[in-house]
Design an enzyme around this catalytic site. Sequence first.
Site, PDB file in Angstrom:
ATOM      1  N   GLU A   1     -18.234  -3.258 -20.703  1.00  0.00           N
ATOM      2  CA  GLU A   1     -18.865  -4.546 -21.027  1.00  0.00           C
ATOM      3  C   GLU A   1     -19.174  -4.564 -22.523  1.00  0.00           C
ATOM      4  O   GLU A   1     -19.541  -3.528 -23.090  1.00  0.00           O
ATOM      5  CB  GLU A   1     -20.188  -4.640 -20.233  1.00  0.00           C
ATOM      6  CG  GLU A   1     -21.079  -5.822 -20.594  1.00  0.00           C
ATOM      7  CD  GLU A   1     -22.511  -5.687 -20.027  1.00  0.00           C
ATOM      8  OE1 GLU A   1     -23.047  -4.553 -19.987  1.00  0.00           O
ATOM      9  OE2 GLU A   1     -23.073  -6.725 -19.633  1.00  0.00           O
TER      10      GLU A   1
ATOM     11  N   ASN B   1     -21.218 -13.818 -21.480  1.00  0.00           N
ATOM     12  CA  ASN B   1     -20.878 -12.398 -21.447  1.00  0.00           C
ATOM     13  C   ASN B   1     -19.577 -12.334 -20.625  1.00  0.00           C
ATOM     14  O   ASN B   1     -19.600 -12.532 -19.413  1.00  0.00           O
ATOM     15  CB  ASN B   1     -22.027 -11.624 -20.784  1.00  0.00           C
ATOM     16  CG  ASN B   1     -21.856 -10.128 -20.899  1.00  0.00           C
ATOM     17  OD1 ASN B   1     -20.740  -9.639 -21.082  1.00  0.00           O
ATOM     18  ND2 ASN B   1     -22.948  -9.391 -20.751  1.00  0.00           N
TER      19      ASN B   1
ATOM     20  N   LYS C   1     -19.834 -13.421 -16.842  1.00  0.00           N
ATOM     21  CA  LYS C   1     -20.877 -12.741 -16.054  1.00  0.00           C
ATOM     22  C   LYS C   1     -21.832 -13.737 -15.388  1.00  0.00           C
ATOM     23  O   LYS C   1     -22.440 -14.572 -16.074  1.00  0.00           O
ATOM     24  CB  LYS C   1     -21.648 -11.793 -16.979  1.00  0.00           C
ATOM     25  CG  LYS C   1     -22.688 -10.917 -16.311  1.00  0.00           C
ATOM     26  CD  LYS C   1     -23.290  -9.960 -17.351  1.00  0.00           C
ATOM     27  CE  LYS C   1     -24.261  -8.964 -16.779  1.00  0.00           C
ATOM     28  NZ  LYS C   1     -24.756  -8.034 -17.836  1.00  0.00           N
TER      29      LYS C   1
ATOM     30  N   GLU D   1     -30.617 -10.646 -22.219  1.00  0.00           N
ATOM     31  CA  GLU D   1     -29.359 -11.314 -21.829  1.00  0.00           C
ATOM     32  C   GLU D   1     -29.584 -12.768 -21.427  1.00  0.00           C
ATOM     33  O   GLU D   1     -28.731 -13.619 -21.647  1.00  0.00           O
ATOM     34  CB  GLU D   1     -28.679 -10.545 -20.689  1.00  0.00           C
ATOM     35  CG  GLU D   1     -27.977  -9.292 -21.172  1.00  0.00           C
ATOM     36  CD  GLU D   1     -26.986  -8.792 -20.158  1.00  0.00           C
ATOM     37  OE1 GLU D   1     -26.027  -9.501 -19.846  1.00  0.00           O
ATOM     38  OE2 GLU D   1     -27.191  -7.666 -19.663  1.00  0.00           O
TER      39      GLU D   1
ATOM     40  N   CYS E   1     -21.273  -5.443 -15.317  1.00  0.00           N
ATOM     41  CA  CYS E   1     -22.542  -4.712 -15.278  1.00  0.00           C
ATOM     42  C   CYS E   1     -23.473  -5.096 -14.142  1.00  0.00           C
ATOM     43  O   CYS E   1     -23.269  -4.685 -13.017  1.00  0.00           O
ATOM     44  CB  CYS E   1     -23.251  -4.787 -16.622  1.00  0.00           C
ATOM     45  SG  CYS E   1     -24.557  -3.550 -16.712  1.00  0.00           S
TER      46      CYS E   1
ATOM     47  N   ASN F   1     -23.333  -1.552 -19.425  1.00  0.00           N
ATOM     48  CA  ASN F   1     -24.240  -0.932 -20.401  1.00  0.00           C
ATOM     49  C   ASN F   1     -25.571  -0.824 -19.674  1.00  0.00           C
ATOM     50  O   ASN F   1     -26.243  -1.836 -19.459  1.00  0.00           O
ATOM     51  CB  ASN F   1     -24.471  -1.845 -21.612  1.00  0.00           C
ATOM     52  CG  ASN F   1     -23.302  -1.898 -22.575  1.00  0.00           C
ATOM     53  OD1 ASN F   1     -23.249  -1.192 -23.580  1.00  0.00           O
ATOM     54  ND2 ASN F   1     -22.349  -2.770 -22.271  1.00  0.00           N
TER      55      ASN F   1
HETATM   56  N1  CDT Z   1     -25.850  -4.906 -19.052  1.00  0.00           N
HETATM   57  C1  CDT Z   1     -26.549  -4.964 -17.905  1.00  0.00           C
HETATM   58  O1  CDT Z   1     -26.379  -5.876 -17.103  1.00  0.00           O
HETATM   59  N2  CDT Z   1     -27.478  -3.990 -17.686  1.00  0.00           N
HETATM   60  C2  CDT Z   1     -28.353  -3.953 -16.553  1.00  0.00           C
HETATM   61  C3  CDT Z   1     -29.570  -3.180 -16.862  1.00  0.00           C
HETATM   62  C4  CDT Z   1     -30.597  -3.954 -17.455  1.00  0.00           C
HETATM   63  S1  CDT Z   1     -31.743  -4.633 -16.348  1.00  0.00           S
HETATM   64  C5  CDT Z   1     -32.927  -5.251 -17.428  1.00  0.00           C
HETATM   65  C6  CDT Z   1     -27.747  -3.314 -15.306  1.00  0.00           C
HETATM   66  O2  CDT Z   1     -27.894  -3.891 -14.226  1.00  0.00           O
HETATM   67  O3  CDT Z   1     -27.201  -2.211 -15.411  1.00  0.00           O
END
Ligand code: CDT
Length: 303
Positions: A46, A109, A126, A145, A171, A196
């Site tokens: 991502e 995203n 996303k 985000e 993600c 990430n």
């Molecule tokens: N990038 C991403 O979506 N990361 C989220 C973690 C952050 S939740 C505040 C995940 O679900 O891995």
Amino acid sequence: TRYLLTASAQMGPIARSETRTDTVRRLIAMMQEAKGRGCELVVFPELALTTFFPRWLIEDEAELDSFYETEMPSAATQPLFDEAARLGIGFYLGYAELVVEGGVKRRFNTSIIVDATGRIVGKYRKVHLPGTAEPLGGRQFEHLEKRYFEPGDLGFPVFRGFGGVMGMAICNDRRWPETYRVMGLQGVEMVMLGYNTPFDHGNNQCMDSLTLFHNHLSMQAGAYQNATWVVGTAKCGNEEGSRMGGQSVIVAPSGEIVAMACTVEDEVITARCDLDMGNTYKTTIFDFARHRRPEHYRLIVER
Ligand code: CDT
């Protein structure tokens, strides 16, 4: 059997100061390694072109815009497409997308699938955006985000390519069963996703200590319950002081992990994925047409 030799190209951290050109060079090196190992498809993370900028409150619009792509490919990313075509390998790539519609900026995203001729054959935006729109304060890193992206407007489409039915997620999507099921209902055979995931994302020690467990739990469940391959690729390691989980995996339709990264750096893992493997499950325990009872699932879409 329909074998698809597949690579997951995990990335170590991308520094804020790293240029697109430098990052694309890293991606190309891993693409070459994947091809050298016989792969036809490589899955990148991502937001694979920049540091994970939603960790910061960025109030200067020009500075924020600098993390987004306004065209794909662009001058900086064209070499990745050229190398894919030269090698004859496809790829999944995540990036921040900025489009101007009717004079209004829209931010997503996004991920794309590019075929072995270097042509974009699929796009996904996303759907599940974690975090907040306003900074919480009192913590080292934010997760903004919801401020920097709007929810994807393309649903969960699937694409025919690489000899099978391919889907994408990004993600946080991987934690939601609906993500996989919507694609499962379209016969998906491989879901590609990048992530990430900071270790401090829950701000709760119990939850955060299970970060790597929940990463695999989500993808293994999604794969098994929908009889699909899942290729999950991390950007990980210590990125600008934020530690993020690795353990990128290739998961079979049985739910078994068949390849896993063991560093938090740039690392290519590969597997020979039989796209027919899911058929055993799709015609028995997960024969959706025979066994699902959607009349009892209405609440899922009504709330
Ligand atoms: N990038 C991403 O979506 N990361 C989220 C973690 C952050 S939740 C505040 C995940 O679900 O891995």
